[in-house]
Design an enzyme around this catalytic site. Structure first.
Site, PDB file in Angstrom:
ATOM      1  N   GLU A 170       0.033 -33.025  22.671  1.00  0.00           N
ATOM      2  CA  GLU A 170       0.605 -33.889  21.649  1.00  0.00           C
ATOM      3  C   GLU A 170       2.130 -33.971  21.708  1.00  0.00           C
ATOM      4  O   GLU A 170       2.693 -34.995  21.339  1.00  0.00           O
ATOM      5  CB  GLU A 170       0.176 -33.398  20.254  1.00  0.00           C
ATOM      6  CG  GLU A 170      -1.291 -33.606  19.933  1.00  0.00           C
ATOM      7  CD  GLU A 170      -1.647 -35.079  19.786  1.00  0.00           C
ATOM      8  OE1 GLU A 170      -0.841 -35.844  19.240  1.00  0.00           O
ATOM      9  OE2 GLU A 170      -2.743 -35.459  20.240  1.00  0.00           O
ATOM     10  N   SER A 436     -49.537 -25.940 -16.199  1.00  0.00           N
ATOM     11  CA  SER A 436     -50.137 -24.667 -16.621  1.00  0.00           C
ATOM     12  C   SER A 436     -49.259 -23.465 -16.333  1.00  0.00           C
ATOM     13  O   SER A 436     -49.533 -22.370 -16.843  1.00  0.00           O
ATOM     14  CB  SER A 436     -51.497 -24.481 -15.938  1.00  0.00           C
ATOM     15  OG  SER A 436     -52.409 -25.459 -16.380  1.00  0.00           O
TER      16      SER A 436
END
Length: 756
Positions: A170, A436
């Site tokens: 870079e 249930s």
């Protein structure tokens, strides 16, 4: 003779440059009274008195130099030379003027855009958003939360070749320029002109950092000018290593990862401290175009870019040629992500509750949780595989799993089938009818009111203000014990029970055990018509597994700052008992009957004291199973997000299978919990007519809590009320109630002896 003398004088005057006056035959000293019109020197203006005499025109022509045939004459060449010099001088002059005005204009432009920035003396680097690292119980990283996706790292704790990889590709002159690199800009300009496109950028790492810290991503001249100004400020304020460290922690790598730590975790499942040269090169190459070069999306392009980075590192002496060759021959590989990302459901829940303990997060923190990575992975795999194998056939698309330790510590939490497709956490946020599986709260209330597992109730058609519940089998068994009704999930019996104990008392019982969702106090509550979350159900059942103690589910054990300071540490909490020991023993007897001969018999764990209960709602919209041992409580829900019906999916089917496999995955790493049968426990003996047997189970599963010794037999409430007028019918199990024999006695159990 006089004429020759006069001519000689005239020639002498001409040669001396004297002015030649017209002569009419008079000498200069003769009188001019005769009307001589010639001017004397006294008559001339002063400025001409000493002026040299102009040569005679004829003489001038005669004495003029001859023109060169080639040059066309000396005077003409001189004029052209002077003209050329004048043109160059003018060009230089106007160039200087134009340059001066351009400099003034550029200075004004820079001053204008600088005025749009905050005052330099007040400029500070924005604080990095905090990162929350979420760890499992064993200290391994589960997930990162926050805007950055990873914690801050320093230059000193990462390999030296990692930051050098970024410098190599870079900004190779990073340690030489002052924030702006004119050489680099010129090189990039030439490269781009040759390639007729933007092949190389001229921004330095400092400029990129300035853009990331202070500016937007728009590509305008104004932004570039401000970027350059801020880059100069950064260079003046920070050292090169500090700038590089800021850059490595702020640059974007795609997929929500800001900084090298987040990127290393995201793409390689490791810390930035452990990346190889090849992995460092791939990360460095990624920042140019995170979306296009993401290694998990475009591995070929990412690898080509990484090769350029490795070559640049070797050319600039950052790594040896041998290291570069090794990195090129063994490129970085992105590990394939296994599973559906269910750990993110748990991480989301951690973030939901974290504020309650530490408030707003100001800096990076590490959160140590109670989650078991192996159990989490196993539960996810079991759920996903079950739905993949049977979901399409049964029209069941979603599910949730919650596993708790008996003290409330969350060991596994799966909020859905696939986190990448749906982030809605069904384990903690979805309220569904439990069916249930809600019945234990009714039975617990009944037992606390004086009933026992052997209390008789009639399984027959019932109508309560127009509500007529039916059993799943559409058949009736007649008089049955509560234990039988519980094990086989008989709806008519529990409907009668809630009428006896009142719905309001059942609501209080459920809330006492940890149900916080709104509950409707009506008879249908006995069949689980009020909606609850899987986490609530798991926590409520935990009280049956831990000796009757109240449980508040928790997932956070400790929170520390990056400096190691303890921000929060959970203390052991004892909320007190919510179920009395004798009542608990009776309830666990019934839970165990479900697993040995009831709806959960298919998923029983041999050698383990196991309890559980299934639940199925009307039209098969929800199916549940909640099971527990002395070490783990697990709730499983299966259904559809749109509340559509499934194809006859019951709690005893797919959810029970999933729950059983999760429990086995947990129990495979531990020995069965031991229960102890001590003095005071009761064994079954033949009973006289009208006398009920007592529960044989003496303990809460695995906890060693002994039920109080029963001092005398007790008549069943149904027998007292009905006077045993009705005959025993419809499959009454003879081994459960015996009418023959002497007066029922109570035999004490053997001295305390462990049994599995």
């Amino acid at each position: 003779m006089a004429a020759w003398v006069e001519r000689g004088r005239m020639n002498n005057r001409i040669s001396r440059g004297e002015r030649r006056e017209p002569s009419f035959g008079y000498e200069s000293g003769d009188s001019r009274d005769d009307g001589d019109m010639r001017l004397s020197p006294d008559d001339r203006p002063v400025r001409f008195q000493n002026a040299p005499a102009r040569p005679e025109p004829s003489r001038q022509l005669r004495n003029a130099p001859k023109r060169s045939k080639r040059g066309g004459g000396g005077s003409g060449g001189g004029r052209r030379g002077r003209r050329r010099r004048t043109l160059l001088g003018g060009l230089f002059y106007w160039t200087m003027v134009l340059g001066l005005w351009c400099a003034i204009g550029l200075g004004g432009l820079i001053a204008y855009h600088a005025s749009q920035l905050p005052p330099i003396d007040q400029l500070t680097v924005p604080k990095r958003p905090p990162n929350i690292a979420i760890l499992a119980a064993d200290g391994s990283l589960l997930a990162n939360r926050g805007e950055t996706g990873g914690r801050t790292v320093t230059i000193g704790e990462i390999p030296p070749y990692l930051p050098k990889a970024f410098v190599a590709i870079e900004d190779r002159r990073f340690y030489e320029h002052f924030g702006i690199d004119p050489i680099g800009i010129t090189r990039a300009l030439v490269t781009n002109l040759r390639g007729r496109g933007v092949a190389q950028g001229g921004s330095t790492l400092t400029q990129q950092l300035a853009k990331n810290l202070f500016l937007t991503q728009e590509r305008t001249a104004a932004r570039k000018i401000q970027e350059a100004i801020l880059a100069l400020w950064l260079e003046r304020t920070y050292s090169k290593d500090q700038i590089l460290e800021l850059y490595l922690n702020r640059v974007y790598f795609g997929s929500g990862a800001y900084g090298v730590e987040a990127a290393a975790q995201r793409y390689f499942n490791k810390s930035a401290r452990s990346v190889t040269i090849a992995e460092a090169a791939m990360l460095a190459g990624l920042v140019q175009a995170p979306s296009r070069l993401a290694p998990n999306r475009n591995p070929d392009a990412a690898e080509k870019r990484a090769q350029l980075v490795i070559t640049a590192m070797a050319d600039q002496g950052f790594i040896s040629q041998a290291a570069a060759k090794s990195a090129l021959t063994a490129p970085a590989e992105v590990p394939e992500r296994v599973g559906a990302g269910s750990v993110n459901y748990a991480a989301d829940y951690v973030m939901d509750v974290l504020d309650d303990f530490i408030g707003a997060v100001e800096g990076d923190v590490t959160v140590l949780t109670t989650l078991d990575t192996k159990l989490q992975g196993s539960a996810e795999t079991i759920l996903v595989d079950a739905l993949s194998a049977q979901g399409a056939k049964l029209h069941a698309t979603q599910g949730a799993v919650v596993s708790l330790a008996p003290d409330g510590a969350i060991r596994a939490l799966i909020g859905g089938r696939d986190y990448t497709k749906s982030q809605f956490n069904r384990a903690t946020a979805a309220r569904r009818q439990p069916g249930s599986s809600f019945k234990p709260f009714v039975y617990l209330t009944a037992i606390e009111k004086g009933m026992t597992p052997d209390t008789i109730r009639d399984d027959s058609p019932v109508s309560i203000k127009g509500w007529e519940p039916e059993n799943y089998s559409r058949t009736f068994r007649g008089p049955v014990t509560l234990q039988t009704a519980f094990a086989h999930s008989l709806n008519t019996v529990v409907a009668r029970l809630i009428q006896e104990v009142t719905p309001r008392e059942v609501v209080r019982t459920a809330q006492r055990l940890g149900i916080s969702s709104p509950l409707q106090a009506n008879p249908s509550l006995s069949l689980g018509t009020s909606e609850v979350t899987p986490l609530e159900m798991t926590a409520a059942y935990a009280s049956f597994a831990n000796g009757g103690q109240s449980v508040l589910p928790y997932v956070i054990r400790e929170v520390r700052s990056t400096s190691g300071k303890v921000v929060y540490a959970r203390k052991a909490n004892n909320f007190g008992p919510v179920i009395q020991p004798q009542t608990l023993a009776m309830m666990n007897t019934m839970f165990h009957a479900v697993m040995t001969g009831g709806t959960g018999s298919k998923v029983n764990l041999p050698g383990w004291e196991v309890g559980g209960k299934s639940g199925t709602t009307q039209d098969y919209r929800d199916a549940w199973f909640v099971g527990f041992t002395g070490r783990l409580v697990t709730a499983v829900w299966v259904g559809n997000d749109d509340n559509s019906t499934m194809k006859r999916v019951t709690g005893a089917g797919l959810p029970a299978e999933i729950c059983g496999q999760v429990q086995k995955a947990s129990s495979g790493r531990a020995s069965p919990a031991r229960s102890v049968r001590c003095r005071g426990a009761v064994e079954r003996l033949p009973l006289r007519q009208g006398v009920a047997e007592r529960p044989a189970s003496a303990l809460a599963l695995g906890q060693g809590r002994v039920a109080p010794r029963l001092r005398s037999p007790q008549r069943l409430p149904a027998q007292r009320d009905a006077g045993i007028a009705q005959p025993l019918r419809h499959g009454m199990q003879a081994q459960r109630l015996q009418r023959a024999g002497p007066v029922a006695g109570i035999r004490r159990g053997p001295p305390c002896s462990p049994s599995r």
